[in-house]
Design a protein around this motif. Structure first.
Motif, PDB file in Angstrom:
ATOM      1  N   ILE A 364       0.800  -1.322  -0.056  1.00 17.08           N
ATOM      2  CA  ILE A 364      -0.032   0.087  -0.068  1.00 17.08           C
ATOM      3  C   ILE A 364       0.839   1.234  -0.041  1.00 17.08           C
ATOM      4  O   ILE A 364       0.653   2.121  -0.903  1.00 17.08           O
ATOM      5  CB  ILE A 364      -1.028  -0.007   1.193  1.00 17.08           C
ATOM      6  CG1 ILE A 364      -1.788  -1.182   1.058  1.00 17.08           C
ATOM      7  CG2 ILE A 364      -1.840   1.274   1.183  1.00 17.08           C
ATOM      8  CD1 ILE A 364      -2.683  -1.348  -0.269  1.00 17.08           C
ATOM      9  N   ALA A 365       1.803   1.347   0.996  1.00 17.85           N
ATOM     10  CA  ALA A 365       2.685   2.588   0.853  1.00 17.85           C
ATOM     11  C   ALA A 365       4.213   1.990   1.223  1.00 17.85           C
ATOM     12  O   ALA A 365       4.347   1.230   1.866  1.00 17.85           O
ATOM     13  CB  ALA A 365       2.430   3.350   2.129  1.00 17.85           C
ATOM     14  N   GLY A 366       4.964   2.705   0.403  1.00 20.69           N
ATOM     15  CA  GLY A 366       6.503   2.248   0.769  1.00 20.69           C
ATOM     16  C   GLY A 366       7.110   3.168   2.078  1.00 20.69           C
ATOM     17  O   GLY A 366       7.640   2.300   2.669  1.00 20.69           O
ATOM     18  N   ALA A 393      13.431  -3.436   4.284  1.00 18.29           N
ATOM     19  CA  ALA A 393      12.231  -2.865   4.895  1.00 18.29           C
ATOM     20  C   ALA A 393      11.321  -3.083   3.670  1.00 18.29           C
ATOM     21  O   ALA A 393      10.659  -1.969   3.219  1.00 18.29           O
ATOM     22  CB  ALA A 393      12.358  -1.117   5.128  1.00 18.29           C
ATOM     23  N   VAL A 394      10.665  -4.249   3.927  1.00 17.01           N
ATOM     24  CA  VAL A 394       9.965  -4.608   2.754  1.00 17.01           C
ATOM     25  C   VAL A 394       8.756  -5.270   3.540  1.00 17.01           C
ATOM     26  O   VAL A 394       8.694  -6.199   4.438  1.00 17.01           O
ATOM     27  CB  VAL A 394      10.403  -5.830   1.720  1.00 17.01           C
ATOM     28  CG1 VAL A 394       9.350  -6.036   0.531  1.00 17.01           C
ATOM     29  CG2 VAL A 394      11.674  -5.361   1.135  1.00 17.01           C
ATOM     30  N   GLY A 399       6.255  -0.502   3.749  1.00 16.15           N
ATOM     31  CA  GLY A 399       7.679  -0.907   3.956  1.00 16.15           C
ATOM     32  C   GLY A 399       8.308  -0.510   4.996  1.00 16.15           C
ATOM     33  O   GLY A 399       8.667  -1.121   6.051  1.00 16.15           O
ATOM     34  N   GLU A 400       8.172   0.706   5.338  1.00 15.09           N
ATOM     35  CA  GLU A 400       8.497   1.510   6.543  1.00 15.09           C
ATOM     36  C   GLU A 400       7.670   2.661   7.474  1.00 15.09           C
ATOM     37  O   GLU A 400       7.080   3.340   6.649  1.00 15.09           O
ATOM     38  CB  GLU A 400       9.889   2.342   6.695  1.00 15.09           C
ATOM     39  CG  GLU A 400      10.624   2.990   7.965  1.00 15.09           C
ATOM     40  CD  GLU A 400      11.724   3.728   7.514  1.00 15.09           C
ATOM     41  OE1 GLU A 400      12.942   3.166   7.354  1.00 15.09           O
ATOM     42  OE2 GLU A 400      11.593   4.974   7.863  1.00 15.09           O
ATOM     43  N   ILE A 428       2.787  -7.221   7.471  1.00 20.65           N
ATOM     44  CA  ILE A 428       1.919  -5.848   7.558  1.00 20.65           C
ATOM     45  C   ILE A 428       2.866  -4.683   7.346  1.00 20.65           C
ATOM     46  O   ILE A 428       2.904  -3.852   6.242  1.00 20.65           O
ATOM     47  CB  ILE A 428       1.515  -5.708   8.808  1.00 20.65           C
ATOM     48  CG1 ILE A 428       0.444  -6.526   8.991  1.00 20.65           C
ATOM     49  CG2 ILE A 428       0.838  -4.116   8.907  1.00 20.65           C
ATOM     50  CD1 ILE A 428      -0.975  -6.784   7.972  1.00 20.65           C
ATOM     51  N   ALA A 429       4.282  -4.728   8.037  1.00 19.62           N
ATOM     52  CA  ALA A 429       5.163  -3.717   8.006  1.00 19.62           C
ATOM     53  C   ALA A 429       6.795  -4.366   7.991  1.00 19.62           C
ATOM     54  O   ALA A 429       6.997  -5.461   8.758  1.00 19.62           O
ATOM     55  CB  ALA A 429       5.210  -2.728   8.956  1.00 19.62           C
TER      56      ALA A 429
END
Length: 463
Positions: A364-366, A393-394, A399-400, A428-429
């Motif tokens: 959804i978001a990097g 950080a994937v 990602g983060e 999830i993160a």
């Protein structure tokens, strides 16, 4: 004496017309031209002939007039304005019903005419491939409607019609100027417009509909056609719909074209420079998006909160295009200060496209520098189904995440495989600095394989 003066005046006008036409590479008239007395059988009883040339076909008002090949009419050689149909009002807008009308609008705006409060309506599809260079037949590069110095401040209703085959620059000679698109710089309203074609640019603020938007409304616009080869290429702030948005773009935006750039590259908007990216209608990307930093299926970067709103009914923000970059790469958003879903209606944030980055890649978001909150009564859902790959950080969702991730009475689910070639892979993160929690009847789940070649792989968070 007076008749002789009239004759010589018109003869000189004709010579000037021919000289200007030849300078364009052939007998191409860019405007309406009048033939002087004594030419082509014209005399005092037979008034001067007016020739209107649109595209390749020449139209003449009398059979005795010589054929003229050339370009669409914009304004004639005497500086007279294009003859618009309509009154420019909301009830009776000026009709953009031919290529000449669109060219005239561009000429008027770019020459400094302020269109504030003036209405235009596209009443027919317009094909820009008919605008060619003299005898060569090569399509001319489009000059966008409006610039920073002379923005388009009027109201343009695309009426569901299409401006086809937009061409700006070429593969060998891309344009270097910023603010490129069908519209260069919008200070007013553009809605219900579809544009197809391609933009070759090395400048900033590049978009299929508009390069730069700071107007009242940008709504229900589409770039590209499903299954087509439409594209937008630029440097920084590059988007399928708009390159840089200094005001909130509204609902109904769709992109089918490939978008390529460097920093801040998005399927809908490259860079959204506001506190909130708030939309109340569907926003969809189906094109392939490529960049280096801040790359997303909907937005490359948001200088604020990603905030879809729906008080009733449903709203979809989705991507199924392939997203590729290096840093801060997301299925929907490359980088934002946060995501907030607080509604009574149902909001669906969905990614099904593959996301590939090096650092900070998410379904959804990097990268999120603030909170990610989903809390409503409409059964909203945030789902990733695309495969997410990167080095560090994937995450299936983010990602983060530098802030808290919380879900209440809604769903946050990852169904796509997550693969980190280095450290920190999570369902999830990938890398989380705050809490990740579910409250009430909320669902927070990972349903896919998570792999980290280095350290820290987790079903919810890598670290």
């Amino acid at each position: 004496m007076r008749r002789e003066q009239i004759f010589w005046k018109k003869l000189i006008s004709l010579i000037l017309c021919v000289v200007m036409a030849l300078s364009q590479g052939g007998l191409a008239l860019l405007a309406q031209a009048e033939l002087p007395v004594g030419v082509a059988g014209v005399n005092d009883d037979n008034p001067p002939v007016t020739l209107n040339v649109y595209g390749e076909d020449s139209q003449q008002t009398t059979p005795d007039s010589p054929p003229v090949l050339g370009m669409p009419a914009v304004v004639n050689f005497y500086g007279e304005s294009y003859s618009w149909t309509g009154a420019g009002t909301s009830a009776e807008p000026y009709e953009v019903n031919e290529l000449a009308a669109l060219l005239a609008l561009a000429e008027e705006v770019n020459s400094g005419q302020d269109k504030s409060g003036i209405y235009y309506k596209l009443t027919a599809d317009i094909d820009l491939s008919a605008w060619t260079e003299g005898d060569s037949g090569q399509q001319k590069s489009w000059t966008p409607i409006g610039s920073e110095a002379n923005p388009f401040n009027g109201i343009f209703d695309g009426n569901g019609k299409t401006v086809k085959n937009l061409l700006i620059g070429s593969a060998l000679t891309p344009v270097t100027e910023s603010n490129q698109g069908c519209f260069g710089y919008i200070g007013g309203t553009v809605k219900k417009l579809t544009v197809t074609g391609g933009i070759y640019s090395e400048g900033d603020n590049i978009g299929g509909i508009a390069g730069y938007f700071r107007g009242a409304l940008l709504e229900d616009c589409v770039f590209g056609a499903e299954g087509g080869d439409d594209f937008v290429r630029g440097k920084d702030n590059v988007g399928g719909i708009v390159g840089y948005a200094a005001k909130t773009i509204s609902s109904g935006q769709k992109n089918f074209g490939a978008v390529q750039g460097n920093r801040y590259v998005g399927g809908i908007v490259g860079n959204h420079g506001l506190d909130y990216f708030a939309t109340r209608g569907d926003v969809i990307n189906r094109g392939k998006i490529e960049g280096t930093a801040y790359v997303g299926g909907i937005a490359g970067g948001i200088d604020g909160i990603f905030y879809p709103q729906k008080s009733s009914g449903s709203l979809e923000m989705s991507n199924n295009g392939e997203i590729t970059g290096e840093s801060s790469v997301g299925g929907l958003v490359g980088q934002a200060k946060g995501i907030r879903v607080l509604n009574d209606g149902k909001v669906s944030l969905l990614n099904t496209g593959a996301v590939t980055g090096e650092n900070k890649a998410g379904g959804i978001a990097g990268e999120l520098t603030g909170v990610f909150t989903i809390s409503d009564r409409g059964g909203s859902e945030v789902v990733n189904k695309g495969a997410i790959k990167g080095q560090e950080a994937v995450g299936g969702i983010v990602g983060e995440a530098q802030g808290e991730i919380s879900v209440q009475d809604s769903s946050l689910i990852n169904q796509g495989a997550v693969d980190a070639s280095a450290d920190n892979a999570g369902g999830i993160a990938g890398l989380a600095y705050g809490y990740i929690r579910s409250c009430g009847t909320g669902t927070l789940a990972n349903q896919a394989n998570i792999t980290a070649i280095g350290n820290n792989a987790g079903g919810i968070a890598g670290q």
